[in-house]
Design a protein around this motif. Structure first.
Motif, PDB file in Angstrom:
ATOM      1  N   VAL A  83      96.188  57.595  34.183  1.00 17.49           N
ATOM      2  CA  VAL A  83      94.729  57.633  34.068  1.00 17.49           C
ATOM      3  C   VAL A  83      94.320  58.880  33.306  1.00 17.49           C
ATOM      4  CG1 VAL A  83      94.295  56.294  36.142  1.00 17.49           C
ATOM      5  CG2 VAL A  83      94.541  58.755  36.324  1.00 17.49           C
ATOM      6  N   SER A 139      89.266  52.652  36.813  1.00 18.91           N
ATOM      7  CA  SER A 139      90.409  53.066  35.995  1.00 18.91           C
ATOM      8  C   SER A 139      91.663  53.211  36.849  1.00 18.91           C
ATOM      9  CB  SER A 139      90.094  54.397  35.295  1.00 18.91           C
ATOM     10  OG  SER A 139      88.999  54.266  34.433  1.00 18.91           O
ATOM     11  N   THR A 167      92.899  49.746  37.711  1.00 18.53           N
ATOM     12  CA  THR A 167      93.577  49.116  36.578  1.00 18.53           C
ATOM     13  C   THR A 167      94.974  49.694  36.393  1.00 18.53           C
ATOM     14  OG1 THR A 167      91.443  48.752  35.482  1.00 18.53           O
ATOM     15  CG2 THR A 167      93.419  48.646  34.113  1.00 18.53           C
TER      16      THR A 167
END
Length: 471
Positions: free
Chosen positions: A194, A177, A180
């Protein structure tokens, strides 16, 4: 570790089997005590005692014999038993001494375990319960332990594998995460964050990432606003100059307008030069290239000079400025840096104070700091504008055709310079129409002494003031 556990398990299994054999021998001897006693009292026949022995064999799974006190076979056993083998057997001799041990011997080439216990009638030994079992029984017990150990090891291995997979997934998911989100920010999506659902170290990393992303987003927004405002502030004087130059080049202006337009172009050039210099100073402060001065500056004398520099602005607006300062106020600074701070604060107060207003400027020294405080009777600042006053190009009057001239960089410059010297600056106001108070705390080197021609600070009370002038 497994081999060590296996050896320990083998030793434990053999000990358990030996203890079980001794316990079984003792129980068999206790159980046979009653039927043998009855047999001796002629209450039971030998066949009935033998039946009791056979029943115990079925129950314990062991071969049971009843020996006489001399070690010869009395009841039970196989037909081909060697009678002499029990006479001198170690377990039989121990039983005659009221002890229970076990011994291992080979019978027809196969290892067999033996144990014996005395059968007492009072203090008299009336028989010996003798038990034997092939060592395969002990080996079976060991095999059972090995199977249990194997199953336990397998279960632990599977549990460890499951836990490691779970931990690995719990670590890699938030890392993916973060990856990304970081790639999204790198691609220009500064709003990416996040989702944090844990309070461990991974959660701390996520929170730090979100704070960093917010900081980067804020920096980019400020940079874009700075570029937009700077381009506008630069374009305004350039546009004015271009229009004036076009009129001058037309050749249709009279002498009066030529002089006026020339003066306006000069003023715009000065404004543009000052704006570029301000931006240059801010850039140096941002890149940590603004060098701290080591000069000994007389703050009182500098304040007097700044006051005279702005005399024309004071006169135009008919504003009374009262400057109060201790007799001696030497500070360590770069003269141009301290002048920039003083000039911006006083000029700001003059611009935002209405005609006929008053300004009080005090300079004191407390706790190793020079405190410069400018109090004006101007228009004041609303509570919602106060937190934003140090933002670059921020103007309380947001209209493009502002009534008060200026770029909106003055307070940003003051803050940048003061903080470079480890000082601080604050602004307070009771609201619109109640004036503004701007305070600067500038650290003073304690070892700096007053020059010989000036009075030392010890000659004047720290709270005393010397008026520099009322205008």
């Amino acid at each position: 570790m497994t081999l060590f556990s296996g050896r320990q398990l083998l030793t434990s299994a053999l000990e358990d089997f030996e203890n079980q054999l001794r316990v079984e021998t003792s129980l068999v001897a206790s159980t046979l005590h009653e039927p043998i006693e009855k047999y001796l009292d002629q209450g039971l026949t030998e066949a009935e005692v033998l039946d009791a022995v056979t029943a115990l064999e079925s129950k314990t799974g062991m071969n049971i014999r009843v020996l006489r006190a001399d070690g010869s076979i009395w009841l039970g056993g196989e037909a081909d038993d060697n009678v002499q083998q029990f006479v001198n057997a170690a377990e039989v001799r121990a039983a005659l001494n009221d002890l229970i041990i076990y011994d291992s011997r080979k019978v027809d080439g196969d290892p067999v375990l033996f144990s014996a216990a005395s059968i007492l009638d009072g203090d008299k030994i009336v028989g010996i319960a003798h038990l034997s079992a092939p060592s395969t029984a002990a080996e079976a017990a060991v095999r059972q332990r090995w199977v249990a150990l194997g199953l336990t090891f397998l279960a632990l291995t599977l549990a460890a594998l499951f836990v490691s997979l779970y931990l690995s997934a719990s670590l890699t998911r938030p890392m993916r995460s973060l990856q990304t989100a970081a790639l999204s920010i790198a691609d220009g999506d500064l709003t990416q964050r996040v989702n944090i659902t844990r309070d461990d170290e991974i959660g701390d990393v996520g929170r730090a990432f979100n704070r960093m992303a917010e900081h980067v987003e804020q920096m980019m927004l400020e940079q874009r606003a700075f570029a937009s405002n700077a381009s506008h502030e630069l374009r305004t004087p350039l546009t004015t100059m271009r229009l004036r130059v076009e009129r001058l080049r037309s050749g249709t202006l009279d002498q009066e307008k030529v002089v006026r337009y020339s003066a306006e172009i000069e003023q715009e050039l000065i404004r543009l030069t000052n704006l570029i210099e301000d931006l240059r100073t801010l850039s140096r402060a941002d890149s940590n290239r603004l060098e701290i001065g080591s000069e000994r500056v007389d703050a009182k004398r500098l304040a007097t000079a700044v006051l005279h520099e702005l005399a024309s602005l004071r006169g135009e607006r008919q504003i009374t400025v009262t400057v109060q300062a201790q007799d001696t106020l030497p500070v360590q600074a770069n003269m141009s840096h301290l002048r920039l701070v003083f000039r911006n604060l006083l000029e700001n107060a003059l611009k935002y104070t209405p005609v006929g207003g008053t300004i009080t400027w005090s300079l004191t020294r407390e706790n190793g700091e020079m405190i410069s405080q400018v109090v004006d009777s101007g228009m004041g600042v609303s509570a919602e504008d106060l937190p934003n006053l140090f933002q670059r190009f921020y103007r309380v009057d947001k209209a493009r055709n502002r009534r008060v001239a200026g770029s909106g960089l003055g307070l940003s410059l003051v803050q940048a310079v003061v903080e470079k010297y480890a000082g601080r600056v604050s602004i307070s106001s009771d609201g619109i129409g109640h004036g503004t108070t701007t305070t600067v705390y500038w650290p003073v080197e304690q070892h700096i002494k007053s020059p010989p021609q000036l009075k030392t600070a010890s000659h004047v009370s720290q709270k005393s003031f010397v008026p520099l002038g009322n205008v």
